[in-house]
Every structure is written in C-alpha cells, then in structure tokens.
Enzyme design. Sequence first.
Site: not given
Length: 212
Positions: A47-50, A89
């Site tokens: 997930t792109e938020n890390g 990320s």
Amino acid sequence: MSGLNRDDLAQRVAQDIPYGAYVNLGIGAPTLVADHLDPERDVTLHTENGLLGMGRAAKGDEIDPDLINAGKIPVIAEPGAAYFHHADSFAMMRGGHLDVCVLGAFQVATNGDLANWHTGEPDAIPAVGGAMDLAIGAKQVWVMTDLLTKDGSSKLVEACTYPLTGKGCVSRVYTDRAVVAVGAGGVGVIELFGTTLEELNELTGLSLEMTL
C-alpha cells in the site's frame, strides 16, 4: 440483467492474481480484493502509504487507527510486514517492483488508456494520488469497476474523454457485467456475468467479441 456485486467481483479478481505476486490495491473497490486472497497463494500486498505485507480489513479488536491502507481503512499486517517512508513506497511503485496493481477508473479505453483521477468537470475535485506512478510502474495494470456510471454511461469506451492517468497501461478490466481484455495484447471478452455479449455491446456501444 444482473451482474456481480462488489464482493463477488473482488473474489473474481483475487482468483486471477498469480502465486507469489507483489500487488498494490487502489483506493475504493479494489481494496476488497484483500479480503478474498487465498493465503496459500503467497501474495504480498503493498500500500502506497508505506506498508508491505498488508492483510485484509481489520475487524473488532484488530482495529488499530494507526494501521490503515491508502484509503484510510483499518487493516491487519501479515507476519513479516514492513513499514517505510512514502518516498521508499513510491520508489517501489515506479521501479517495476510490483507485479500487479488493481485500480478503479472513470474510463478505460479499448487501447488500454486509463482515466481515473479527474473527470475534467469545472466543479470536480481532482483525486491526485499514486495512480499515475502505479500505471507506469506495475508490470500489469488491472481495473476493477462498475461497467456503468450512475447516469448509465459506459466506463469502457473506444477512447477516453477524461484527462488520462496513463496511456496504454491497462491490460484487463473487471466489471460487474464482464471481464474484458484490452490494450496491445488484444481486445476481447473473457467472461460474462448475467449478461449476454449482445447486451454488453449495447451497454458499451462497442463491438466486442469473446476471446478464444
């Protein structure tokens, strides 16, 4: 005509994700795919938020408000999960390290063009996020969406009229009425859900054929 509901469609998408794949699930309906992945498939969610090693949606006592996906939905972390900075990320997303990403869409063209960040309307709020990075960075880009908008317009089109997220990036579109292959690999209907091919073509205004 009746097609699949979103949970059933998410399960259908999950069936096609390859064993051992690294996968990003976009905000909205695609996040439901996490709830239908078979643990035996050894799929790792990003997930792109890390977070690498994201699990399904959290329930009850599992909910931790600091552990969320990019859509701000509480999730669980699988054993061995890793947390990292946004910059790391996005480096994963842009660097070709993701096998598949599943995104929502406003429009998808038969040539694989994707429009999912802005409708171009003066009063619309642009949803700028990581979709552009995913569209050019993931090895395969799939779209999961309803076939029709609220006003009955088809999201699967001959050519996008909304601002593009990426050109020729989508290879497969999963909708409540059908799974359709698009892009350079060829255009064709893979599977229908409660809809005939003739009905699908009437809804989309296209001349699609079943794949062999």
